[in-house]
Design an enzyme around this catalytic site. Structure first.
Site, PDB file in Angstrom:
ATOM      1  CE1 TYR A 257      -4.354  -2.106   5.073  1.00 48.62           C
ATOM      2  CE2 TYR A 257      -3.003  -0.082   4.650  1.00 48.62           C
ATOM      3  CZ  TYR A 257      -3.894  -1.313   4.110  1.00 48.62           C
ATOM      4  OH  TYR A 257      -4.012  -1.466   2.843  1.00 48.62           O
TER       5      TYR A 257
ATOM      6  CB  SER B 225      -0.879  -0.043   1.348  1.00 45.75           C
ATOM      7  OG  SER B 225      -1.533   1.338   1.596  1.00 45.75           O
TER       8      SER B 225
HETATM    9  P1  NAI Z   1     -11.298  -6.108   0.189  1.00 43.74           P
HETATM   10  O1  NAI Z   1     -11.477  -6.171   1.717  1.00 43.74           O
HETATM   11  O2  NAI Z   1     -12.360  -5.741  -0.940  1.00 43.74           O
HETATM   12  O3  NAI Z   1     -11.045  -7.685  -0.122  1.00 43.74           O
HETATM   13  C1  NAI Z   1     -10.088  -8.607   0.585  1.00 43.74           C
HETATM   14  C2  NAI Z   1     -10.231  -9.843   0.405  1.00 43.74           C
HETATM   15  O4  NAI Z   1      -9.122 -10.674   1.231  1.00 43.74           O
HETATM   16  C3  NAI Z   1     -11.614 -10.534   1.014  1.00 43.74           C
HETATM   17  O5  NAI Z   1     -12.170 -11.231  -0.043  1.00 43.74           O
HETATM   18  C4  NAI Z   1     -11.227 -10.914   2.093  1.00 43.74           C
HETATM   19  O6  NAI Z   1     -12.127 -11.988   2.663  1.00 43.74           O
HETATM   20  C5  NAI Z   1      -9.979 -11.602   2.066  1.00 43.74           C
HETATM   21  N1  NAI Z   1      -9.020 -12.047   3.159  1.00 43.74           N
HETATM   22  C6  NAI Z   1      -8.924 -10.922   4.002  1.00 43.74           C
HETATM   23  N2  NAI Z   1      -8.122 -11.561   5.313  1.00 43.74           N
HETATM   24  C7  NAI Z   1      -7.981 -12.845   4.943  1.00 43.74           C
HETATM   25  C8  NAI Z   1      -7.487 -13.944   5.440  1.00 43.74           C
HETATM   26  N3  NAI Z   1      -6.642 -13.826   6.681  1.00 43.74           N
HETATM   27  N4  NAI Z   1      -7.249 -15.088   4.605  1.00 43.74           N
HETATM   28  C9  NAI Z   1      -7.663 -15.164   3.466  1.00 43.74           C
HETATM   29  N5  NAI Z   1      -8.522 -14.261   2.962  1.00 43.74           N
HETATM   30  C10 NAI Z   1      -8.516 -13.056   3.387  1.00 43.74           C
HETATM   31  O7  NAI Z   1      -9.881  -5.586  -0.213  1.00 43.74           O
HETATM   32  P2  NAI Z   1      -9.377  -4.740  -1.160  1.00 43.74           P
HETATM   33  O8  NAI Z   1      -9.705  -3.352  -1.323  1.00 43.74           O
HETATM   34  O9  NAI Z   1      -9.711  -5.467  -2.531  1.00 43.74           O
HETATM   35  O10 NAI Z   1      -7.674  -4.859  -0.946  1.00 43.74           O
HETATM   36  C11 NAI Z   1      -6.854  -6.023  -1.420  1.00 43.74           C
HETATM   37  C12 NAI Z   1      -5.565  -5.857  -1.023  1.00 43.74           C
HETATM   38  O11 NAI Z   1      -5.125  -4.381  -1.543  1.00 43.74           O
HETATM   39  C13 NAI Z   1      -5.387  -5.540   0.535  1.00 43.74           C
HETATM   40  O12 NAI Z   1      -4.051  -6.238   0.996  1.00 43.74           O
HETATM   41  C14 NAI Z   1      -5.354  -4.063   0.770  1.00 43.74           C
HETATM   42  O13 NAI Z   1      -4.553  -3.768   2.073  1.00 43.74           O
HETATM   43  C15 NAI Z   1      -4.638  -3.632  -0.160  1.00 43.74           C
HETATM   44  N6  NAI Z   1      -4.926  -2.263  -0.731  1.00 43.74           N
HETATM   45  C16 NAI Z   1      -6.278  -1.813  -0.978  1.00 43.74           C
HETATM   46  C17 NAI Z   1      -6.432  -0.723  -1.184  1.00 43.74           C
HETATM   47  C18 NAI Z   1      -7.649  -0.098  -1.766  1.00 43.74           C
HETATM   48  O14 NAI Z   1      -7.882   1.313  -1.921  1.00 43.74           O
HETATM   49  N7  NAI Z   1      -8.759  -0.664  -1.934  1.00 43.74           N
HETATM   50  C19 NAI Z   1      -5.209   0.531  -1.167  1.00 43.74           C
HETATM   51  C20 NAI Z   1      -4.025  -0.020  -0.960  1.00 43.74           C
HETATM   52  C21 NAI Z   1      -3.806  -1.489  -0.602  1.00 43.74           C
END
Ligand code: NAI
Length: 237
Positions: free
Chosen positions: A145, A132
């Site tokens: 985080y 991130s």
């Molecule tokens: P989201 O919350 O929409 O999806 C995350 C997915 O990861 C979900 O399907 C959830 O069930 C799964 N998950 C969470 N913990 C888990 C675990 N312990 N084991 C297996 N699955 C698990 O998140 P998003 O926004 O798609 O983010 C994806 C990645 O990108 C994350 O690592 C987040 O930190 C990173 N990120 C996202 C940003 C954003 O603006 N959306 C910005 C910077 C980084």
């Protein structure tokens, strides 16, 4: 390695958001995609396989690796995308909460790479971690985080040095990517030097490049994909 099958990718956290877009993009590009997510209701793209897996749990990751050993028998790409945030003043943040963020966002990549190293090496594979822009800048009350993502950037280059030359390891650090919730307002788009907030597909396109043959000289690198926000100097009016 099973040479007759298509290239195999594992995408963690691929049930929704950025992970789902990466899974869809790789499937479109002809990969067989194994989605590993703790959400019990998720799906994999056509031709793929969905595994319920908590990436922070050693036994759960070991079961995922065993299913690859006996199923696909190859692993060409590992996308470590699963992650989440807790926003809380540090005085209220329980040690268990701190640890849960570090475990899912950082320790999981250690567990996943350790469990799949042999398959990745055999395939001359590639790992992509999703950190991130918060690895380098913060809002208040996001200590766990930011620390987890900073650790992930460092873990990426450490792994690149240890696993090379067989396996390349790179990091994408997204900025604001609109996935769920209310859509960004016009001024929020305009704040970005690129003129808009990011989309999941922006991250998926780079991930697809980083696991493909055209990126063969790139390893240990971090790519900030934030529409230019971390390059924008801001002073009070
Ligand atoms: P989201 O919350 O929409 O999806 C995350 C997915 O990861 C979900 O399907 C959830 O069930 C799964 N998950 C969470 N913990 C888990 C675990 N312990 N084991 C297996 N699955 C698990 O998140 P998003 O926004 O798609 O983010 C994806 C990645 O990108 C994350 O690592 C987040 O930190 C990173 N990120 C996202 C940003 C954003 O603006 N959306 C910005 C910077 C980084």
């Amino acid at each position: 390695m099973n040479e007759s099958s298509s290239r195999v990718a594992v995408v963690t956290g691929g049930a929704m958001g950025i992970g789902a877009a990466i899974a869809a993009r790789l499937a479109q590009d002809g990969w067989r995609v194994v989605v590993a997510d703790r959400n019990v209701d998720g799906t994999a793209p056509p031709g793929g396989r969905y595994v319920v897996c908590d990436v922070g749990d050693e036994a759960s990751v070991a079961a995922l690796a065993r299913s690859l050993d006996t199923g696909e028998q190859r692993l060409d790409a590992l996308i470590c995308n699963a992650g989440f945030m807790i926003r809380k003043p540090i005085a209220d943040l329980a040690l268990a909460e701190w640890s849960s963020v570090l475990t899912t966002n950082l320790t999981s990549t250690f567990l996943l790479v350790r469990a799949t190293e042999a398959l990745l090496r055999a395939a001359n594979g590639a790992v992509v971690t999703i950190a991130s822009s918060r690895a380098r800048m913060s809002e208040p009350n996001t200590e766990s985080y930011s620390a987890s993502k900073g650790g992930l950037v460092a873990l990426t280059h450490a792994l690149a040095v240890s696993l090379g030359p067989e396996v390349r390891v790179n990091c994408i650090s997204p900025g604001w990517i609109a996935t769920k919730g209310p859509q960004p307002a016009a001024e929020e788009h305009a704040f970005h030097p690129a003129g808009r907030v990011g989309r999941s597909e922006d991250i998926a396109a780079l991930a697809a490049f980083l696991v493909g043959p055209a990126s063969g000289f790139i390893t240990g690198a971090e790519f900030v994909v934030d529409g230019g926000v971390t390059r924008k100097m801001i002073y009070p009016e």
